[in-house]
Write an enzyme that holds these catalytic residues in place. Structure first.
Site, PDB file in Angstrom:
ATOM      1  N   TYR A   1     -10.454   5.129  11.104  1.00  0.00           N
ATOM      2  CA  TYR A   1      -9.406   5.208  10.228  1.00  0.00           C
ATOM      3  C   TYR A   1      -8.776   6.683  10.348  1.00  0.00           C
ATOM      4  CZ  TYR A   1      -6.458   5.336   6.016  1.00  0.00           C
ATOM      5  OH  TYR A   1      -5.180   5.350   5.105  1.00  0.00           O
TER       6      TYR A   1
ATOM      7  N   ASN B   1      10.792  -0.674  -1.720  1.00  0.00           N
ATOM      8  CA  ASN B   1      10.923   0.691  -1.377  1.00  0.00           C
ATOM      9  C   ASN B   1       9.364   1.609  -1.750  1.00  0.00           C
ATOM     10  OD1 ASN B   1      11.858   3.820  -2.262  1.00  0.00           O
ATOM     11  ND2 ASN B   1      10.667   3.271  -4.214  1.00  0.00           N
TER      12      ASN B   1
ATOM     13  N   THR C   1       8.678   3.382 -10.167  1.00  0.00           N
ATOM     14  CA  THR C   1       7.970   4.343 -11.450  1.00  0.00           C
ATOM     15  C   THR C   1       8.240   5.858 -11.316  1.00  0.00           C
ATOM     16  OG1 THR C   1       5.930   4.063 -10.188  1.00  0.00           O
ATOM     17  CG2 THR C   1       6.473   2.456 -11.876  1.00  0.00           C
ATOM     18  N   SER C   2       8.653   6.341  -9.969  1.00  0.00           N
ATOM     19  CA  SER C   2       8.661   7.528  -9.606  1.00  0.00           C
ATOM     20  C   SER C   2       9.495   8.072  -8.604  1.00  0.00           C
ATOM     21  CB  SER C   2       7.284   8.370  -9.577  1.00  0.00           C
ATOM     22  OG  SER C   2       6.759   7.780  -8.452  1.00  0.00           O
TER      23      SER C   2
END
Length: 331
Positions: free
Chosen positions: A200, A121, A44-45
């Site tokens: 995290y 991707n 999409t980008s």
């Protein structure tokens, strides 16, 4: 030092291409792709969208799965504006959701299309801690585990297509040189950041997911060889480029960092080149289990070359992605 100079000036490697080559450059003389059906995640980008545009320009039929349907439709419109004759299908897929992956595969199979090319991707760099609906740290779930299951469920179709058409299937996993930044034991660290928000670290979590992409490539190549399947799998580092991967942290600081590093950055057409090269070039017939950067074979990190860890991760991934998952953290 020599490698850095080659990168900066775009010197061609053994393939005839280098860091300044574009996706159009590396596919200019490729065979007609009108008999190729390709699934491209994250189209999409950015790099994915450019990969889709160039492959469509060379004749490939495209399947564009996306979490945001409208964004995929926008990509389709841009592809058709450049390639009016292209065949482009938009489908729904949220890679962080294993049920969504399964639904996508069922929907794709209902189209009764061949599958020659799978480009994994899509990628996410999340500064904030998150857990997927399946109980897995979100970066790992999106960048790796969703692609692991997607590939596993589509391999049969790819093997069948290769047998029926005589055209070798290709799987391309988009990783990153950042995979080399991860050190330590992968499974316990995944457990740690899944269960403990305070532990995290966004960059280390991203590096873990990219190392997993490299190891997935290595073990899948081994399994495809055992199956005697006419399908290859390779891994690519696209280079450093500003894309929507940084969407969680837009602003002055990000803008400044990318401005200062602009001489080292690739353009999006340059960043899509290695993916398109590995996906299409005739030189890579029967080449499998390799790692590519700047359109040339390169060496992954020591951890990325570890066959034991590749097999261990595969076993953990099978369990994590099963419909009745059990704890993997004792492996």
């Amino acid at each position: 030092m020599l490698e850095a100079i080659k990168y900066l000036i775009g010197a061609a490697g053994a393939s005839g291409y280098g860091s300044k080559s574009t996706a159009e450059d590396v596919t200019e003389n490729c065979r007609d792709l009108s008999n190729i059906t390709a699934i491209i995640t994250g189209a999409t980008s950015g790099i994915g969208a450019e990969t889709a545009r160039v492959l469509a320009k060379r004749g490939a039929r495209l399947i564009l799965p996306a979490r945001t349907y409208k964004a995929a439709e926008d990509t389709k419109a841009r592809v058709l504006a450049d390639c009016p004759e292209a065949q482009v299908f938009v489908m729904s897929l949220d890679l962080s959701s294993l049920s969504s992956v399964r639904n996508f595969v069922r929907e794709f199979e209902s189209l009764h299309l061949p599958l020659n090319l799978l480009i994994n991707n899509a990628g996410k760099f999340s500064h904030g801690h998150g857990i997927s609906e399946d109980g897995i740290e979100m970066t790992f779930a999106t960048n790796y585990l969703g692609h692991f299951l997607l590939t596993k469920l589509l391999v049969k179709k790819m093997v069948e297509t290769a047998e029926e058409t005589g055209i070798q299937g290709r799987i391309v996993n988009v990783s990153s040189s950042i995979h080399s930044w991860f050190t330590g034991d992968m499974i316990p660290y995944l457990e740690l950041i899944t269960k403990n928000k305070s532990q995290y670290d966004a960059t280390r979590a991203y590096a873990l997911s990219k190392l997993a992409n490299v190891l997935h490539t290595k073990e899948l190549a081994h399994k495809l060889k055992q199956m005697k399947a006419n399908v290859t799998v390779n891994c690519v580092h696209p280079g450093i480029v500003r894309t929507r991967l940084t969407r969680d942290r837009e602003g002055l600081v990000t803008d400044l960092v990318f401005f200062l590093a602009s001489k080292l950055l690739k353009t999006i057409p340059q960043a899509a080149a290695t993916t398109c090269y590995v996906a299409t070039h005739s030189r890579l017939e029967n080449v499998s289990g390799k790692y590519f950067s700047d359109c040339n074979e390169a060496s992954p990190s020591k951890s990325g070359s570890n066959s034991f860890e590749a097999e261990r991760l595969w076993i953990a991934s099978e369990i994590l992605s099963s419909e009745t998952p059990k704890s993997t953290f004792v492996l």
